[in-house]
Design an enzyme around this catalytic site. Sequence first.
Site, PDB file in Angstrom:
ATOM      1  N   HIS A 108       0.800  -1.234   0.000  1.00 24.93           N
ATOM      2  CA  HIS A 108       0.000   0.000   0.000  1.00 24.93           C
ATOM      3  C   HIS A 108       0.829   1.279   0.000  1.00 24.93           C
ATOM      4  CE1 HIS A 108      -3.452  -2.539   0.341  1.00 24.93           C
ATOM      5  NE2 HIS A 108      -3.019  -3.023   1.483  1.00 24.93           N
ATOM      6  N   ASP A 137       3.753  -0.675  -4.493  1.00 26.77           N
ATOM      7  CA  ASP A 137       2.623  -1.178  -5.282  1.00 26.77           C
ATOM      8  C   ASP A 137       2.879  -1.041  -6.780  1.00 26.77           C
ATOM      9  OD1 ASP A 137       1.281  -1.881  -2.988  1.00 26.77           O
ATOM     10  OD2 ASP A 137      -0.258  -0.325  -3.140  1.00 26.77           O
TER      11      ASP A 137
END
Length: 189
Positions: free
Chosen positions: A142, A147
């Site tokens: 996250h 990511d």
Amino acid sequence: MIIEIALLDLQGGENSMFQTLVNPDRYVPNAHVHGISTHMVCRPDVPRMEELIPIFKQYVKSREKPGGFVVFVAHNARSFDVPFLVKEFSRCSEEIPLNWRFLDTLLLAREKEKSGGSKLTSGLSLQALRKLYGIPLAGSAHRAMSDVKVLSLILQRLTFDLKLSTSDLVQKTFAVSDLNSSKKKKSSR
């Protein structure tokens, strides 16, 4: 609200990464999920969106081919990333450039599942796909650049599994105007 942005130019080369925190000038919820606290971003040395947009647009322009378009890839782009980007640009009286296109890997994951690919018991999240493909976590889940790096590898795997060419991927992209027209279609039903 956007509190972090990261880009990775898949063509590589010098300056192929762009990453920054974004100062939202307000409390940041869910720090336990993304690891970004209010204290980390609400500081004078962290750019606000209105300061960042010209820098962001210039960075993207420096990476694009003359006369071409830019494809941004995000997981759940249609429902999450792009609407957030549009809202922030609009709030800052800026427009998303017309040559920016977006590709949603969530839709590719759904295609893979429908075509007889693996049924993911934990859903089609980025983390579920990372685990399916055995991709190690590159930093904290996250966080934007972590990511982005994971997503770049997932995109390669999905493209291979679905036997998609570059032109197939381009045909699956959408523009900001496509979001607006799909909202209008839903509201007229």
